[in-house]
Design an enzyme around this catalytic site. Structure first.
Site, mmCIF file in Angstrom:
data_model
loop_
_atom_site.group_PDB
_atom_site.id
_atom_site.type_symbol
_atom_site.label_atom_id
_atom_site.label_comp_id
_atom_site.label_asym_id
_atom_site.label_seq_id
_atom_site.Cartn_x
_atom_site.Cartn_y
_atom_site.Cartn_z
ATOM 1 N N ASN A 9 6.868 53.637 -42.255
ATOM 2 C CA ASN A 9 8.104 53.479 -41.657
ATOM 3 C C ASN A 9 8.502 51.990 -41.135
ATOM 4 O O ASN A 9 7.617 51.379 -40.214
ATOM 5 C CB ASN A 9 7.599 54.286 -40.172
ATOM 6 C CG ASN A 9 8.416 54.512 -39.020
ATOM 7 O OD1 ASN A 9 9.726 53.634 -39.197
ATOM 8 N ND2 ASN A 9 8.399 54.517 -37.536
ATOM 9 N N LYS A 11 11.072 51.170 -39.766
ATOM 10 C CA LYS A 11 12.160 51.561 -38.714
ATOM 11 C C LYS A 11 13.348 50.888 -38.606
ATOM 12 O O LYS A 11 13.551 50.688 -39.761
ATOM 13 C CB LYS A 11 11.061 50.795 -37.811
ATOM 14 C CG LYS A 11 9.364 51.041 -37.001
ATOM 15 C CD LYS A 11 8.708 50.420 -36.174
ATOM 16 C CE LYS A 11 7.130 51.391 -36.340
ATOM 17 N NZ LYS A 11 6.295 51.518 -34.898
ATOM 18 N N HIS A 95 8.555 60.309 -33.034
ATOM 19 C CA HIS A 95 8.276 59.199 -33.079
ATOM 20 C C HIS A 95 8.206 58.481 -31.465
ATOM 21 O O HIS A 95 8.956 58.595 -31.080
ATOM 22 C CB HIS A 95 9.143 58.027 -33.849
ATOM 23 C CG HIS A 95 7.547 56.764 -34.075
ATOM 24 N ND1 HIS A 95 7.888 55.341 -32.994
ATOM 25 C CD2 HIS A 95 7.231 55.956 -34.998
ATOM 26 C CE1 HIS A 95 6.834 55.157 -33.282
ATOM 27 N NE2 HIS A 95 6.050 54.635 -34.862
ATOM 28 N N GLU A 97 8.783 55.428 -30.134
ATOM 29 C CA GLU A 97 9.516 55.127 -29.864
ATOM 30 C C GLU A 97 11.030 55.650 -29.447
ATOM 31 O O GLU A 97 12.310 55.782 -28.422
ATOM 32 C CB GLU A 97 10.147 53.857 -31.403
ATOM 33 C CG GLU A 97 9.279 52.776 -30.793
ATOM 34 C CD GLU A 97 8.901 52.009 -32.466
ATOM 35 O OE1 GLU A 97 9.777 52.626 -33.482
ATOM 36 O OE2 GLU A 97 7.206 51.767 -32.387
ATOM 37 N N GLU A 167 -0.559 58.893 -33.950
ATOM 38 C CA GLU A 167 -0.518 57.056 -33.005
ATOM 39 C C GLU A 167 -0.304 57.193 -31.483
ATOM 40 O O GLU A 167 0.934 57.121 -30.930
ATOM 41 C CB GLU A 167 1.838 57.519 -33.220
ATOM 42 C CG GLU A 167 1.689 57.061 -35.424
ATOM 43 C CD GLU A 167 2.563 56.301 -35.128
ATOM 44 O OE1 GLU A 167 2.375 56.116 -36.637
ATOM 45 O OE2 GLU A 167 3.874 56.395 -34.996
ATOM 46 N N GLY A 173 2.280 48.792 -32.770
ATOM 47 C CA GLY A 173 2.896 47.610 -33.079
ATOM 48 C C GLY A 173 2.521 46.141 -32.447
ATOM 49 O O GLY A 173 2.938 45.012 -31.615
ATOM 50 N N SER A 212 -1.152 50.393 -35.888
ATOM 51 C CA SER A 212 -1.471 48.602 -36.322
ATOM 52 C C SER A 212 -2.392 49.017 -37.268
ATOM 53 O O SER A 212 -3.886 48.183 -37.818
ATOM 54 C CB SER A 212 -2.104 48.086 -34.994
ATOM 55 O OG SER A 212 -1.103 47.412 -34.487
HETATM 56 P P1 13P Z 1 2.632 49.362 -36.610
HETATM 57 O O1 13P Z 1 1.614 49.439 -37.850
HETATM 58 O O2 13P Z 1 3.623 48.387 -36.769
HETATM 59 O O3 13P Z 1 1.759 49.090 -35.971
HETATM 60 O O4 13P Z 1 3.544 50.429 -35.996
HETATM 61 C C1 13P Z 1 2.867 52.073 -35.931
HETATM 62 C C2 13P Z 1 3.674 53.068 -36.487
HETATM 63 O O5 13P Z 1 4.523 53.128 -35.104
HETATM 64 C C3 13P Z 1 4.042 53.599 -37.767
HETATM 65 O O6 13P Z 1 4.814 54.679 -37.051
#
Ligand code: 13P
Length: 250
Positions: A9, A11, A95, A97, A167, A173, A212
């Site tokens: 992803n 982003k 997601h 976010e 997640e 992140g 992560s």
């Molecule tokens: P990170 O791997 O940067 O923690 O992000 C995970 C994520 O949100 C994948 O959709």
């Protein structure tokens, strides 16, 4: 046997030049990945780059979000059929976010699940609790409710047409990954929740871990019986790191 899936992803990261270079890097190293399925989800405007680079390879591509609407006056939205036109196989929905910054509810995410399927896309359906919710001891309540919303919308057979991604929001992140045991516990819970509707679906559906995941922790997470792959954020932006995670999924 569930085939592992490792999806990147990306982003809202990258530039035209950066995306091209990343695609070249992933393509060059993918030869070593045999068992796991691999996919990348670039920002929408760069999907044509992925399509051009990955067409004819074993690597799939997808979107990061989809509209519930098929077409019309919805400024800024992207329809499932448009992603399909660009050769997408997958689309990420729900997601954290999107849930947090765009106030997407469980019910809206369930609608997006249905919209993705309507466009013949495979939804990568994200669920997960916040740190506060984990500390309150309501992780299972939250994740259970998120999963139930899709089952209530279209039954367990609809859920079965997608991929689930667990997640934990506190691990996204932050560099603070769930321990393999913490992740396995929630994955087993999700599978159990699905098994209450269909043992068959529970056995066959893929449940990815995201938060992560890096080259140095991927193998122990992926070794857990209910973890069927990863949804990778930061580490998916560097070809060597992403490929190392893909290799760990073999
Ligand atoms: P990170 O791997 O940067 O923690 O992000 C995970 C994520 O949100 C994948 O959709």
């Amino acid at each position: 046997m569930r085939q592992p899936l490792v999806a990147g992803n990306w982003k809202m990261n990258g530039s035209l030049e950066g995306v091209k270079a990343l695609l070249v890097g992933i393509k060059a190293g993918i030869g070593t990945v045999a068992r796991a399925e691999v996919a990348v989800c670039p920002p929408t405007v760069f999907i044509p780059e992925a399509q051009a680079a990955l067409q004819g390879t074993s690597i799939a591509w997808g979107g990061q979000d989809v509209s519930v609407h098929a077409s019309g006056a919805y400024t800024g939205e992207i329809a499932g059929s448009m992603l399909k036109d660009l050769g997408c196989k997958y689309v990420i929905i729900g997601h954290s976010e999107r849930r947090t910054y765009h106030a997407e509810s469980d019910a809206l995410v369930a609608e997006k699940f249905a919209a993705a399927l309507h466009a013949s896309l495979i939804p990568i359906f994200c669920v997960g609790e916040t740190l506060e919710q984990r500390e309150q001891g309501i992780t299972e309540q939250v994740v259970g409710r998120q999963v139930d919303a899709v089952i209530e919308r279209g039954g367990v057979d609809m859920l079965n047409k997608g991929v689930v991604a667990y997640e934990p929001v506190w691990a996204i992140g932050t560099g603070r990954t769930a321990t393999p045991e913490q992740a396995q516990d929630v994955h087993a819970f999700i599978r159990g929740r699905i098994a209450a509707h269909s043992a068959e679906v529970a056995q066959s559906i893929r449940i990815l871990y995201g938060g992560s995941m890096k080259p140095d922790n991927a193998a122990e997470l992926l070794a857990k019986p209910d973890i069927d792959g990863g949804l990778i954020g930061g580490a998916a932006l560097k070809a060597t790191d992403f490929l190392a995670i893909c290799a760990a999924a073999n």
